[in-house]
Design an enzyme around this catalytic site. Sequence first.
Site, mmCIF file in Angstrom:
data_model
loop_
_atom_site.group_PDB
_atom_site.id
_atom_site.type_symbol
_atom_site.label_atom_id
_atom_site.label_comp_id
_atom_site.label_asym_id
_atom_site.label_seq_id
_atom_site.Cartn_x
_atom_site.Cartn_y
_atom_site.Cartn_z
ATOM 1 N N ASP A 1 -3.808 2.798 7.206
ATOM 2 C CA ASP A 1 -2.821 1.726 7.277
ATOM 3 C C ASP A 1 -2.513 1.381 8.737
ATOM 4 O OD1 ASP A 1 -0.712 -0.053 6.279
ATOM 5 O OD2 ASP A 1 0.668 1.443 7.040
ATOM 6 N N ASP B 1 0.826 -1.209 0.000
ATOM 7 C CA ASP B 1 0.000 0.000 0.000
ATOM 8 C C ASP B 1 0.860 1.258 0.000
ATOM 9 O OD1 ASP B 1 0.851 -0.129 2.646
ATOM 10 O OD2 ASP B 1 -1.159 -0.205 3.506
ATOM 11 N N ASP C 1 -3.300 -2.113 10.706
ATOM 12 C CA ASP C 1 -2.239 -2.895 11.334
ATOM 13 C C ASP C 1 -2.624 -3.300 12.753
ATOM 14 O OD1 ASP C 1 -0.588 -2.856 9.153
ATOM 15 O OD2 ASP C 1 0.694 -1.234 9.876
#
Length: 201
Positions: A85, A68, A89
């Site tokens: 992101d 990404d 995670d």
Amino acid sequence: MFDARLRPLIDPPLNAIGRALASRGVTPDAVTMAGLAFGLLAAVSVALGAPGWALVPLLLSRLMDGLDGAVARATRPSDFGGYLDLVSDFAFYGAVPLGFAILDPEANAVAAAFLIWTFYINGASFLGFAAQAAKRGMETAAQGKKSLYYSAGLLEGTETIVFFVLLCLLPGWFATLAWGFGVLCLFTAVARVLNARELFR
């Protein structure tokens, strides 16, 4: 600990794939969400009693986690993309121990709770450090070009991936591995707090 050393090796192929995906109209956010979906599928596989099969979506999830950023660098990085992101995670990191707790509550639940607690503390030390670094205009590219300041530590992405792979390969050792990794997470958080005390006073 190993992320900065591995970056020169993994970034060139990731960037090449990222450029190819970007040229086909794939967005960084779409790659991030695909990575989260694979990560949650891995956790579900563990919970359903197939930790060995969880390896495939788990590794695909981490590949997407690297891609990404590569797609973003090939197009236009955004603050929201970096935020998404990071949230993805943490959702993945918590889901895998939860999967093992569901798989065998009697053997794994306490160790999984301890591990998630240490993830929580380590994550807070990481995000708090990044917030203070941003206020001071601090930047680093040691772990690659990121949307926020990545403070190094004993445990980083590489070590966490290796740990999750070991959990899937050795599910009967989950509790032992979780206690050990959790202690190392606490050590990482304490070291980061001590570093922050020196830098941010």
